[in-house]
Design a protein around this motif. Structure first.
Motif, PDB file in Angstrom:
ATOM      1  N   GLU A 110     -32.827   8.290   4.926  1.00  0.00           N
ATOM      2  CA  GLU A 110     -34.242   8.562   4.634  1.00  0.00           C
ATOM      3  C   GLU A 110     -34.375   9.543   3.470  1.00  0.00           C
ATOM      4  O   GLU A 110     -35.403  10.181   3.298  1.00  0.00           O
ATOM      5  CB  GLU A 110     -34.946   9.085   5.887  1.00  0.00           C
TER       6      GLU A 110
ATOM      7  N   ASP B 107     -22.325  14.219   8.793  1.00  0.00           N
ATOM      8  CA  ASP B 107     -22.888  13.654  10.012  1.00  0.00           C
ATOM      9  C   ASP B 107     -24.397  13.579   9.842  1.00  0.00           C
ATOM     10  O   ASP B 107     -24.995  14.345   9.064  1.00  0.00           O
ATOM     11  CB  ASP B 107     -22.525  14.526  11.226  1.00  0.00           C
ATOM     12  N   ASP B 108     -25.010  12.650  10.565  1.00  0.00           N
ATOM     13  CA  ASP B 108     -26.463  12.535  10.587  1.00  0.00           C
ATOM     14  C   ASP B 108     -26.858  12.143  12.003  1.00  0.00           C
ATOM     15  O   ASP B 108     -26.550  11.032  12.450  1.00  0.00           O
ATOM     16  CB  ASP B 108     -26.942  11.500   9.570  1.00  0.00           C
ATOM     17  N   THR B 109     -27.488  13.057  12.718  1.00  0.00           N
ATOM     18  CA  THR B 109     -27.772  12.847  14.140  1.00  0.00           C
ATOM     19  C   THR B 109     -28.840  11.802  14.407  1.00  0.00           C
ATOM     20  O   THR B 109     -28.908  11.269  15.504  1.00  0.00           O
ATOM     21  CB  THR B 109     -28.202  14.176  14.796  1.00  0.00           C
ATOM     22  N   ASP B 110     -29.668  11.488  13.401  1.00  0.00           N
ATOM     23  CA  ASP B 110     -30.744  10.517  13.642  1.00  0.00           C
ATOM     24  C   ASP B 110     -30.735   9.356  12.653  1.00  0.00           C
ATOM     25  O   ASP B 110     -31.754   8.713  12.415  1.00  0.00           O
ATOM     26  CB  ASP B 110     -32.099  11.215  13.615  1.00  0.00           C
ATOM     27  N   GLY B 111     -29.591   9.104  12.075  1.00  0.00           N
ATOM     28  CA  GLY B 111     -29.531   8.005  11.121  1.00  0.00           C
ATOM     29  C   GLY B 111     -28.130   7.861  10.575  1.00  0.00           C
ATOM     30  O   GLY B 111     -27.156   7.957  11.311  1.00  0.00           O
TER      31      GLY B 111
ATOM     32  N   THR C   2     -41.452  11.490  14.792  1.00  0.00           N
ATOM     33  CA  THR C   2     -40.266  12.333  14.815  1.00  0.00           C
ATOM     34  C   THR C   2     -39.850  12.592  13.381  1.00  0.00           C
ATOM     35  O   THR C   2     -39.665  11.651  12.594  1.00  0.00           O
ATOM     36  CB  THR C   2     -39.116  11.639  15.568  1.00  0.00           C
TER      37      THR C   2
ATOM     38  N   ASP D  13     -29.027  11.194   3.339  1.00  0.00           N
ATOM     39  CA  ASP D  13     -29.084  10.269   4.472  1.00  0.00           C
ATOM     40  C   ASP D  13     -29.943   9.049   4.152  1.00  0.00           C
ATOM     41  O   ASP D  13     -30.468   8.904   3.049  1.00  0.00           O
ATOM     42  CB  ASP D  13     -29.513  10.988   5.759  1.00  0.00           C
TER      43      ASP D  13
ATOM     44  N   ASN E 122     -37.486  13.470  10.280  1.00  0.00           N
ATOM     45  CA  ASN E 122     -36.099  13.172   9.939  1.00  0.00           C
ATOM     46  C   ASN E 122     -35.289  14.464   9.934  1.00  0.00           C
ATOM     47  O   ASN E 122     -35.719  15.488   9.401  1.00  0.00           O
ATOM     48  CB  ASN E 122     -36.034  12.510   8.558  1.00  0.00           C
ATOM     49  N   VAL E 123     -34.124  14.412  10.538  1.00  0.00           N
ATOM     50  CA  VAL E 123     -33.217  15.546  10.540  1.00  0.00           C
ATOM     51  C   VAL E 123     -32.238  15.355   9.377  1.00  0.00           C
ATOM     52  O   VAL E 123     -31.636  14.291   9.237  1.00  0.00           O
ATOM     53  CB  VAL E 123     -32.450  15.656  11.878  1.00  0.00           C
TER      54      VAL E 123
END
Length: 188
Positions: A104, A45-49, A14, A102, A16-17
């Motif tokens: 990542e 905001d961070d939807t995956d982290g 997946t 973020d 990283n967003v």
């Protein structure tokens, strides 16, 4: 990673967003009297982290490609909103941006917010003919919205005729704005 009976390997990755970021304060085209401290708030905001850090930048409108790092805020806990106080912002017109990084190291830069830092308002008086103008209160600088009474006193053998904006009242009360220039006209 999944290995089935035929020894086939299936992997799912997946990407990283990147985080999102927007400056919520000050609002676009905000005006300040400077030098001053300006509180800058960014919603992220961070939807995956997680948003790990937010950096705040300023640039003079006359030099938009020269970004100056105002400071950064480490922010690892939701709701990932960050606040920074820009101390001693001097007179000028600025573009503010925020950069969210973020967990990542993906980054996003906010939309620009324009702000103006202006010198404290003054009142400039010009006299045409012979006379004088008194200000009450009589100060070097004023607050925006402050009421000031202008009283035109004619010199010997002169009379007050009007202010340059056509107002005939004397004395007159003015409300201090960003620019305040008045001319008293005296005629023989």
């Amino acid at each position: 990673l999944l290995v089935n009976g035929n020894k086939n390997v299936t992997a799912t990755f997946t990407a990283n967003v990147a985080p999102t970021v927007s400056i919520t304060s000050p609002t676009n085209n905000a005006q300040f009297i400077g030098p001053t401290n300006i509180t800058i708030v960014a919603a992220t905001d961070d939807t995956d982290g997680a948003v790990g850090r937010v950096e705040f930048y300023s640039a003079l409108n006359s030099q938009p490609s020269t970004l100056n790092l105002i400071g950064s805020v480490t922010n690892t806990q939701p709701p990932f909103n960050s606040q920074l106080i820009w101390t001693n912002a001097v007179v000028g017109n600025y573009v503010l941006t925020a950069k969210a990084i973020d967990n990542e190291n993906a980054t996003t830069i906010s939309s620009e917010v324009q702000v103006g830092v202006y010198p404290p308002p003054t009142i400039v008086i010009t006299v045409l003919g012979k006379g004088a103008v008194a200000k009450s209160p009589d100060k070097a600088t004023y607050e925006l919205g402050e009421a000031v009474v202008l009283t035109a006193t004619p010199g010997r053998y002169y009379r007050f005729s009007q202010w340059s904006d056509g107002v005939l009242d004397n004395p007159r009360t003015v409300t201090v704005g960003w620019t305040n220039s008045f001319t008293a006209n005296f005629t023989p």
